[in-house]
Write a protein that holds these residues in place. Structure first.
Motif, short mmCIF file in Angstrom:
data_model
loop_
_atom_site.label_atom_id
_atom_site.label_comp_id
_atom_site.label_asym_id
_atom_site.label_seq_id
_atom_site.Cartn_x
_atom_site.Cartn_y
_atom_site.Cartn_z
N GLY A 83 106.59 -55.60 8.51
CA GLY A 83 105.58 -54.54 8.41
C GLY A 83 104.75 -54.31 9.66
O GLY A 83 104.35 -53.19 9.93
N VAL A 84 104.51 -55.36 10.44
CA VAL A 84 103.64 -55.20 11.61
C VAL A 84 104.15 -54.11 12.54
O VAL A 84 103.41 -53.25 12.99
N ASN A 138 97.11 -59.34 6.57
CA ASN A 138 97.32 -59.44 5.13
C ASN A 138 97.52 -60.90 4.76
O ASN A 138 98.49 -61.52 5.15
N HIS A 153 100.65 -62.40 6.43
CA HIS A 153 101.33 -61.48 7.34
C HIS A 153 100.32 -61.25 8.44
O HIS A 153 99.60 -60.25 8.45
N GLY A 177 96.90 -55.44 -0.30
CA GLY A 177 97.66 -54.92 0.84
C GLY A 177 99.01 -54.40 0.43
O GLY A 177 99.50 -53.42 0.96
N GLU A 178 99.63 -55.08 -0.54
CA GLU A 178 100.99 -54.68 -0.88
C GLU A 178 101.41 -54.99 -2.30
O GLU A 178 102.43 -54.50 -2.74
N GLU A 205 104.68 -49.72 -5.49
CA GLU A 205 103.65 -50.63 -4.99
C GLU A 205 103.43 -50.48 -3.49
O GLU A 205 102.71 -51.28 -2.89
N ASN A 206 104.04 -49.47 -2.88
CA ASN A 206 103.99 -49.33 -1.41
C ASN A 206 104.21 -50.69 -0.77
O ASN A 206 103.42 -51.16 0.04
N ASP A 220 99.40 -57.97 10.37
CA ASP A 220 98.59 -56.87 9.84
C ASP A 220 97.42 -57.34 9.00
O ASP A 220 96.90 -56.59 8.19
N PHE A 269 100.70 -40.72 9.53
CA PHE A 269 101.11 -42.10 9.77
C PHE A 269 100.08 -42.89 10.56
O PHE A 269 100.26 -44.07 10.81
N LYS A 271 105.68 -46.51 2.39
CA LYS A 271 105.34 -45.09 2.46
C LYS A 271 105.69 -44.49 3.80
O LYS A 271 105.94 -43.28 3.90
N GLU A 272 105.71 -45.33 4.86
CA GLU A 272 106.01 -44.77 6.17
C GLU A 272 107.49 -44.48 6.33
O GLU A 272 107.92 -43.97 7.37
N VAL A 277 96.95 -51.01 -0.60
CA VAL A 277 97.45 -50.32 -1.78
C VAL A 277 96.49 -50.59 -2.94
O VAL A 277 96.88 -51.05 -3.99
N ALA A 295 109.32 -59.81 0.65
CA ALA A 295 109.95 -61.12 0.44
C ALA A 295 110.92 -61.08 -0.73
O ALA A 295 111.88 -61.84 -0.80
N SER A 296 110.68 -60.15 -1.66
CA SER A 296 111.54 -60.06 -2.84
C SER A 296 112.74 -59.16 -2.61
O SER A 296 113.43 -58.80 -3.55
N GLY A 352 105.07 -53.90 1.22
CA GLY A 352 105.03 -54.15 2.65
C GLY A 352 106.28 -54.89 3.04
O GLY A 352 107.34 -54.62 2.54
N GLY A 353 106.14 -55.83 3.89
CA GLY A 353 107.33 -56.54 4.29
C GLY A 353 107.00 -57.41 5.46
O GLY A 353 105.96 -57.29 6.09
#
Lengths: 458, 419, 399
Positions: A153-154, A376, A371, A414-415, A146-147, A374, C156, A160-161, C181, A133-134, A149-150
């Motif tokens: 993300g789903v 979250n 989210h 989660g993120e 912070e790995n 996933d 993954f 990391k992916e 995380v 969101a940021s 998400g987004g």
């Protein structure tokens, strides 16, 4: 405050205009987007890997802790640093070095703002999938730490992916390159992924090789309104069970809808108990099929009504409103705590209900945005920090939320990361041997515990 | 400065950081003390007593470096009115310390008095056209004002007011009766805009009266000199109250915004506030007014690619965004193209460019670079302060593209038809 | 240490039926250069923990194995020590189709896993050439399959792990959630660590719905320039590309293209590919490149065709190129046709193109990771495995 000698040496490394150490400027680097505060000794703005190596070596020589900082929008206190730490701001270390359309990769410096990368990749028909969101302000370096998400993300996964390799300055001051483009044909241990989500405690990322994703030709954005959170949660489960992988699927509860509508004025229903905001993308035939399945799920779960965004502007408006949630809620009460819990998706509806019950039990306001795709959830608890009782009640409510999360087989972050905020929950989430193993990792990378100390591990 | 009220408002900021995206001073410097959440934090700590306004010169500096462009407030999910907070702190500083000497000379000394502005203009014209300029530069006296002389546009021979007898016509059976608020900048520095405004209004059957107003008070307000601001406001209100026009036309977005702000200024003076409200209702930006009345579309061609810069006071104070663009699009031959960050401040912010040249020029460069990327040959905008800054920017980047007010282009198009 | 002494030690905590000395009979994929003394078959994670603790106490080298299909690529030949097999740790622990997740023990075979998931139209997307490959081995090696372009590699899909640390502690990290995380991503550290940092006992995998359709197309030509043209062009198309492979026999090039996804989309794409390029329906068995073959090159996509061209252009390179997985960037060479001179030339070519060349188990191209890399890895190894009992001859820690 750091000694003049140190400040002068820092000035020699990055140039005097890139070192801050006055009382007032330090005040503006003592916060991030969490309720925690630090007390920096100095803030430096390096623009090359070599400068960072020199800064680390200097810090090592004089035993000074260092904390990396991107845009400073960390939600768990990971960017504030300990007292008299050198805050290494990556804000000016921000070039996009290469976009390779054949390999579908981008090579960037850590200070690149996520949105800038999106814009740079667009002309190639590509996007950088993780979109927290940021994203309009947060940096790639921070996203990796912070790995992040987004909202996408789903379907597309989290940071990391999409990381293929990194250049990192280790706490020792040595520079290493991890990962790479080529498929592995001889055994090697890839250290890329231990840095993702390490919250800047194992070293500083100075370059990132990221994977870009083709932008799909067809996107459909939809909203559906529900009379209860449970219905919304059940709808989400059904959509997943049908095998639909939406790009994003968000649930907003009533508190959030109201706050966001005040800001965005999109005509969101202020009396709805829950709103699902979702998007699918793919080839036109795929999206058509997915939309049909989704509408079926809406109907099966008592949705009051549903809409499909008719054009790009409407779509952008919806997502702008969604990204503004964190800020918009800020005006409800002077202080708030945002949680970042994840439960298995089939327990989402249950967890939403549990959090609502906790709000009732403690008689507090909790806004929930999730989210959903996933599992979250971001329950946000509001209080006035000036009233001591309120803060205590909030603490208890938080503890209960975390306990329930773990009971449901979920995870405490989660993120957003652990940072300072969730240190006390780590022993609840992990056994002692597991925590010990993590400590061993930290020890082997940073034996002197100087790189962003005090966070992540209790 | 009501500390409790300010504190309540400040606490709405939860440091989400979204202001970083739109704040011009942050975009060019990358510094937390140059963005809304940073400035808010300093104000909050000073009000809470952890810092002292009067003992920390850096607080004052960072507070003064804000452009008051309102981009943060517009983008803030909590709607924190940072520019308002900053204005209140500046008011506090001015009332306790007084204005710095340079601002005192410029604002109270010159801007507050129409005759003096006129005199300065004429002197400046001489300065520009003769060898005196070289002399002064050799002595370095101009450094006091940070080489402001460089930023001055080529000054016109006559002010608009001086030309009024020739410009104003009696309209036969006018459709509208308008008052034209002739602001200082247009009057003295960009008379071609004023001339165009009068021409266009008259072409569209408006009978124009040009009241004898003084400076709207924008620079005084931005510096926190509330006393002088009020004095000027009262004079203007009294002057405007003498008339009963269908609309009060402004061709300067800043003047337009400030005239409307008189309402808030007289919050505690109901007599004047009533007057201010009446006036505010009638104030119309020229572009909006022309769209409203359905301006005449018979015009000649101007063949050019044009891009529009939104003045902060236009897009975020008067909420004028579409109207000027519609006017430009209506001119045959003009290809209107949007530039990136069209609504980002140009760094002019009145006299900000004189007192904070480094930041001002960094922000200006960003704007000019965005302009260059459009490939446009004309940069249009609706505020003479922006016009001055942007023209200066063209000079710095060695570009020859003119900066024009949409009304100037419209007047030209009308003329082209006659040819 | 003598075999008998070993057995005595392990008998103190484990039942005799778990201990097997007839190694060759049981582990057929290992070659004769590997001479362990004993194989242990723990029946539970507890047994495994006990074995590890005993090994620590008596400083006995331990080698975890699944199907041992990847063992040789990562471990130098040795004599003595104990193999510890996950063969009997092969149960499903928790299956949640609504969450698209499954937790299995490390010894579960990939094909058994697929069978269990297929009932719900779900699959685990990382294939393996070896029918008996186990999930633990796949994760330890971060395996990838032919369709890596679409499905990436094992890491993954790893949401969480349970493993036994080299000192015999049980560690659980990650979980059933796709986002996580909390603390260090230890699952991702263990994934692809080839067993040296801990013995994986359980893996929680994220799984996916089986794609509606899979299509194979082929294209045959003797014109090499056409091959590189088609490759360059295909990579720019918006298609559901799962793999693009080729094989060269005599002068003929066979290109195979695999699509996977929605039925309707694939139909449109197939028609387009047939019209535009002249692809035909696939008629031959699927080309499968061996990631760990004797002479293999790995290139980035953007220099792949360049690499093919330069190798083809070398003197004495007739018949050298055997086959390749283009979307994986792999080129498999006919190792019998290699001589030292050719090897040197090819090494130079591949180096210039930022690729990797592995010949007879040795990486011949340079890879600059910085001196700190192996240092920090060795550091980590020393801290988690202070007695260095877990795979002492691992090739991944070689300088």
């Amino acid at each position: 405050m750091l000694k003049n000698e140190i400040i002068n040496k820092l000035r020699k490394i990055v140039g005097s205009e890139n070192v801050l150490n006055s009382k007032i400027t330090m005040t503006t680097y003592a916060y991030d987007s969490s309720p925690f505060l630090g007390k920096p000794g100095a803030v430096v703005f390096p623009t090359t890997t070599e400068m960072i190596v020199e800064i680390i070596k200097l810090a090592n020589k004089y035993n000074i802790p260092v904390t990396p900082r991107g845009a400073g929008t960390c939600l768990c206190g990971g960017a504030v640093g300990v007292e008299d730490a050198i805050i290494i701001s990556l804000a000016k270390f921000n070039r996009i070095l290469e976009i390779n359309a054949v390999n579908r990769t981008a090579l960037v410096e850590p200070g690149v703002v996520n949105k800038e990368l999106q814009l740079a990749a667009e002309p190639y028909g590509l996007m950088y999938a993780p979109d927290p969101a940021s994203q309009n302000v947060s940096t790639i370096g921070g996203n990796i730490a912070e790995n992040a998400g987004g909202i996408r993300g789903v379907k597309y996964g989290c940071t990391k992916e999409h990381v293929l390799g990194l250049e990192v300055v280790l706490p020792s001051g040595e520079v290493i390159t991890t990962g790479g483009l080529n498929s592995q044909v001889d055994p090697e241990i890839d250290l890329t992924y231990i840095f993702c989500g390490a919250e800047g405690t194992l070293g500083l990322v100075t370059k990132a090789l990221l994977s870009l994703t083709p932008i799909n030709s067809d996107t459909k954005t939809m909203t559906a309104v529900f009379a209860t959170l449970e219905d919304a949660g059940a709808c989400v489960s059904e959509i997943i069970a049908k095998g639909v992988i939406p790009t994003t699927m968000e649930i907003l509860d009533n508190t959030v809808i109201k706050a966001v509508e005040d800001y965005a004025k999109l005509g969101l229903p202020k009396d709805a108990a829950a709103l699902i905001l979702l998007e699918v993308d793919g080839f036109p035939a795929e999206t058509k099929a997915m939309v049909e399945n989704i509408i079926q799920a809406f109907k099966n779960n008592n949705s009051i009504n549903y809409k499909i965004a008719k054009d790009e502007k409407e779509r952008q408006d919806l997502w702008k409103a969604r990204r503004a949630v964190n800020g918009a809620l800020g005006k409800l009460k002077p202080s708030n705590v945002v949680h970042d819990i994840v439960v298995p998706r089939d327990r989402l509806a249950v967890m939403l209900k549990k959090v609502a019950k906790i709000a009732e039990k403690y008689d507090i306001i909790i806004g929930q945005v999730a989210h959903a795709g996933d599992g979250n959830l971001h329950p946000t608890l509001y209080y006035d920090h000036r009233i001591p009782k309120e803060a205590d009640v909030i603490e208890e409510a938080c503890d209960e939320i975390i306990k329930e999360t773990i009971n449901e087989g979920g995870t405490i972050s989660g993120e957003h990361g652990i940072g300072l905020e969730k240190l006390k929950y780590m022993p609840l989430a992990f056994s002692q041997p597991s925590l010990d193993y993590m400590k061993k990792i930290k020890e082997s990378f940073d034996p002197e515990n100087r790189t962003n100390p005090g966070i992540l591990l209790p | 400065m009501n500390k409790n009220v300010i504190l309540e408002v400040l606490m709405k900021c939860n440091r989400c950081g979204l202001c970083q995206e739109v704040c011009p001073t942050y975009r060019v410097s990358g510094n937390e003390f140059a963005v809304a959440r940073g400035r808010n934090r300093l104000i909050r700590m000073a009000i809470e007593g952890q810092l002292e306004f009067d003992k920390e010169p850096e607080i004052e500096q960072f507070i003064n470096e804000c452009l008051l462009c309102k981009a943060c407030e517009t983008n803030c999910p909590s709607g924190v009115p940072t520019p308002e907070l900053i204005s209140q702190v500046r008011e506090y500083y001015t009332s306790t310390k007084g204005l710095p000497i340079a601002k005192k000379i410029m604002y109270r000394g010159v801007f507050s008095h129409n005759k003096r502005i006129d005199l300065v203009r004429r002197l400046a014209k001489v300065y520009q056209k003769t060898g005196i300029k070289t002399l002064v530069r050799m002595t370095g006296v101009n450094n006091i004002f940070n080489k402001a002389d460089d930023m001055l546009p080529d000054l016109p021979k006559n002010s608009v007011r001086g030309q009024l007898p020739m410009l104003l016509k009696n309209i036969h059976q006018p459709k509208y009766k308008v008052a034209y608020f002739l602001g200082c900048s247009v009057n003295n520095f960009f008379s071609s805009i004023g001339v165009a405004t009068i021409k266009v209004l008259q072409k569209n059957s408006c009978q124009i009266i040009v009241p004898d107003v003084n400076c709207c008070g924008a620079p005084h307000n931005s510096a926190g000199d509330q006393r002088e601001f009020k004095r000027l406001a009262i004079k203007n209100l009294k002057e405007l109250a003498k008339l009963d026009p269908d609309a009060i036309i402004v061709d300067c977005s800043t003047c337009g915004s400030i005239l409307k702000e008189y309402v808030g200024l007289f919050e505690n003076e109901p007599e004047y506030q009533k007057l201010a409200k009446q006036i505010a209702e009638k104030v119309k930006d020229i572009s909006s007014f022309l769209i409203e009345i359905g301006f005449k579309k018979e015009m000649g061609e101007i063949k050019a690619r044009v891009t529009y810069h939104d003045p902060c006071h236009g897009v975020r104070f008067l909420n004028v965004q579409e109207a000027p663009r519609e006017i430009l699009k209506s001119i045959p031959g003009i290809e209107l193209i949007e530039m990136n960050e069209a609504d980002m401040c140009c760094g002019g912010a009145g006299s900000y460019s004189i007192f904070y040249p480094k930041l001002s020029r960094q922000i200006l460069s960003r704007k000019i670079n965005n302009f260059k990327k459009t490939g446009a040959s004309i940069l249009a905008t609706s505020c003479p302060a922006c016009t001055m800054q942007l023209s200066f920017g063209m000079k710095l980047h060695e570009l020859t593209s003119p900066v024009k007010h949409p009304v100037e282009l419209l007047a030209e198009a009308y003329d082209n038809k006659a040819k | 240490m003598e075999k008998n002494k070993l057995i005595e030690i392990f008998k103190t905590a484990l039942k005799e039926e778990m201990l097997e000395t007839n190694v060759e009979h049981n582990i057929d994929l290992l070659g004769s250069e590997y001479k362990p003394d004993l194989v242990i078959y723990p029946q539970s994670v507890d047994d495994l923990i006990k074995a590890v603790r005993l090994a620590n106490e008596h400083k006995i080298p331990l080698y975890p194995i699944g199907s041992s299909s990847k063992f040789k690529s990562a471990v130098a030949p040795f004599t003595g020590g104990v193999l510890i097999s996950t063969k009997r740790l092969n149960k499903i622990i928790e299956y949640r189709p609504d969450n698209m997740s499954i937790e299995v023990e490390a010894g579960m075979k990939i094909n058994e896993l697929q069978e269990a998931l297929a009932k719900d139209n779900i699959f685990y997307p990382v294939e393996d050439r070896f029918t008996n490959a186990t999930i633990g081995g796949q994760v330890a090696a971060n395996s990838y399959g032919r369709k890596k372009y679409m499905y990436k590699s094992a890491r993954f899909y790893v949401m969480g792990l349970e493993f036994v640390s080299p000192q015999g502690e049980l560690v659980r990290v990650g979980g059933r959630t796709v986002k996580n995380v909390s603390g260090y991503d230890v699952s991702q550290l263990l994934t692809g660590s080839w067993g040296v940092l801990g013995i994986i006992t359980k893996v929680t995998l994220r799984v996916r719905p089986i794609p509606q359709k899979r299509t194979q197309l082929e294209y045959i030509t003797e014109d090499f320039s056409k091959v590189t043209e088609v490759i360059d062009s295909i990579l720019k198309e918006q298609i559901s590309l799962a793999s693009l492979t080729f094989r060269k026999t005599d002068k003929k090039y066979l290109l195979q293209l695999e699509l996977e996804g929605f039925v309707e989309s694939l139909e449109l794409q197939v028609n387009n590919l047939k019209d535009k390029y002249g692809f035909k329906d696939g008629s031959k068995s699927q080309i499968e490149v061996n990631n760990y073959s004797e002479a293999i090159i790995s290139l980035p996509l953007d220099t792949y065709c360049q690499g093919l061209k330069e190798i083809e252009a070398l003197k004495d390179s007739q018949g050298l190129i055997y086959q390749g997985n283009i979307t994986n960037g792999l080129v498999e060479l006919n190792s019998q046709l290699l001589n030292q001179e050719l090897v040197n030339k090819i090494t130079s070519v591949v180096n210039d193109l930022q690729g990797t060349l592995v010949y007879q188990g040795q990486r011949l191209t340079k890879k600059e990771r910085g001196t700190g890399y192996i240092k920090v890895l060795k550091n980590l190894k020393s801290v988690v495995d202070p007695h260095h009992i877990l795979i002492p001859q691992s090739l991944v820690l070689k300088e």
